[in-house]
Design an enzyme around this catalytic site. Sequence first.
Site, PDB file in Angstrom:
ATOM      1  N   HIS A  14      43.781  37.591  41.804  1.00  0.00           N
ATOM      2  CA  HIS A  14      44.674  38.680  42.031  1.00  0.00           C
ATOM      3  C   HIS A  14      43.677  39.895  41.355  1.00  0.00           C
ATOM      4  CE1 HIS A  14      43.928  37.696  37.593  1.00  0.00           C
ATOM      5  NE2 HIS A  14      44.362  36.590  37.922  1.00  0.00           N
TER       6      HIS A  14
ATOM      7  N   HIS B 232      40.642  39.180  38.968  1.00  0.00           N
ATOM      8  CA  HIS B 232      39.481  38.535  39.540  1.00  0.00           C
ATOM      9  C   HIS B 232      39.008  39.439  40.243  1.00  0.00           C
ATOM     10  CE1 HIS B 232      42.037  34.909  39.387  1.00  0.00           C
ATOM     11  NE2 HIS B 232      41.113  34.544  38.736  1.00  0.00           N
TER      12      HIS B 232
HETATM   13  P1  AMP Z   1      40.298  32.133  36.197  1.00  0.00           P
HETATM   14  O1  AMP Z   1      40.348  32.234  37.576  1.00  0.00           O
HETATM   15  O2  AMP Z   1      41.728  32.218  35.727  1.00  0.00           O
HETATM   16  O3  AMP Z   1      39.341  31.219  35.476  1.00  0.00           O
HETATM   17  O4  AMP Z   1      39.675  33.591  35.880  1.00  0.00           O
HETATM   18  C1  AMP Z   1      38.298  33.669  36.297  1.00  0.00           C
HETATM   19  C2  AMP Z   1      37.887  35.132  35.336  1.00  0.00           C
HETATM   20  O5  AMP Z   1      38.888  36.098  35.457  1.00  0.00           O
HETATM   21  C3  AMP Z   1      37.904  34.635  33.907  1.00  0.00           C
HETATM   22  O6  AMP Z   1      36.643  35.360  33.315  1.00  0.00           O
HETATM   23  C4  AMP Z   1      39.045  35.388  33.483  1.00  0.00           C
HETATM   24  O7  AMP Z   1      39.082  35.950  32.037  1.00  0.00           O
HETATM   25  C5  AMP Z   1      39.093  36.621  34.329  1.00  0.00           C
HETATM   26  N1  AMP Z   1      40.482  37.145  34.432  1.00  0.00           N
HETATM   27  C6  AMP Z   1      41.689  36.467  34.835  1.00  0.00           C
HETATM   28  N2  AMP Z   1      42.936  37.092  34.477  1.00  0.00           N
HETATM   29  C7  AMP Z   1      42.272  38.249  34.254  1.00  0.00           C
HETATM   30  C8  AMP Z   1      43.057  39.615  34.240  1.00  0.00           C
HETATM   31  N3  AMP Z   1      44.091  39.709  34.046  1.00  0.00           N
HETATM   32  N4  AMP Z   1      42.120  40.785  33.886  1.00  0.00           N
HETATM   33  C9  AMP Z   1      41.055  40.661  33.587  1.00  0.00           C
HETATM   34  N5  AMP Z   1      39.983  39.555  33.821  1.00  0.00           N
HETATM   35  C10 AMP Z   1      40.892  38.358  34.317  1.00  0.00           C
END
Ligand code: AMP
Length: 286
Positions: free
Chosen positions: A34, A37
């Site tokens: 999204h 990412h």
């Molecule tokens: P995930 O795929 O959920 O493990 O997230 C991968 C990276 O994206 C991690 O560093 C999360 O903190 C970051 N992330 C997830 N959602 C958001 C968001 N809404 N805003 C900023 N970074 C995000």
Amino acid sequence: MIITRTVAELRRVVRDARVGGARIGFVPTMGAFHEGHLTLMRTARARCGFVVTSLFVNPAQFNDAGDLDRYPRDEERDASLAEGAGVDVLFAPSVSEVYPDDFTTSVEVRDLSVPLEGIVRGTEHFRGVATVVSKLFNMVQPDDAFFGQKDAQQALIVRRMVHDLDMPVHVEICPTVREPDGLAMSSRNVLLTEGGRATAPALARALFAVRAAIQAGETDVQAALRAGRTVLDDAGITPEYFEIVSTSTLAPLERVDGEVLIVIAATLGRIRLIDNVLAHAHRDGE
Ligand code: AMP
């Protein structure tokens, strides 16, 4: 953009880029991309000559098998979004590439793994996160790694791990990206029911209400939290936790002094959401 599935091939392409003089940027993810990412990837693109994104749904950090099964996966869509964000290499290994049968080592950042998500998901959760992030850092050997403030406890744990283990990686924490109604973007949002999606922005509104109370001069933590509890009550949400904690230790606070972290977690239907905001105590003259 190249898609690699093995550590050996990943190392080869990253080595070539490094020999060519590029700064290596790295964005670890679990996919289902999204704007949150993609913002990390674009930031990496702007800062680094060569950008690696990993896509790996890490079984070691799931305490709930149903949550792992339900986790959204769409590699084709992710690959095209990553390419659009300027990623050079998408590293999408299999579980056995990351955890061969004889795998036994783990990394644990003790104190910071215990509260908040540690209480709800168990300390194994952050052991799984710290272990996979340290493995990925060793695989990619990035100069800069980009994480989201959305997962504040994870970001703090990664920073502490890098510091404690002398990992030569600069960790950059990027602001949380939100939907227009305030809901923090999350891969899990697509799993919400219509009713859950309608209720979910109340989490952010509750955080914003507490932040507004603090910025208006409230220094008593319980009084500040009351502003948010009203929002949650109106939405019919019972949070798993809703606290004001130290930005460095995550310990609960009694009084607001300097910068604090307001954190919330709640399960809507079967879908667990977390969010947080930073707030700074108002001082005369500031
Ligand atoms: P995930 O795929 O959920 O493990 O997230 C991968 C990276 O994206 C991690 O560093 C999360 O903190 C970051 N992330 C997830 N959602 C958001 C968001 N809404 N805003 C900023 N970074 C995000």
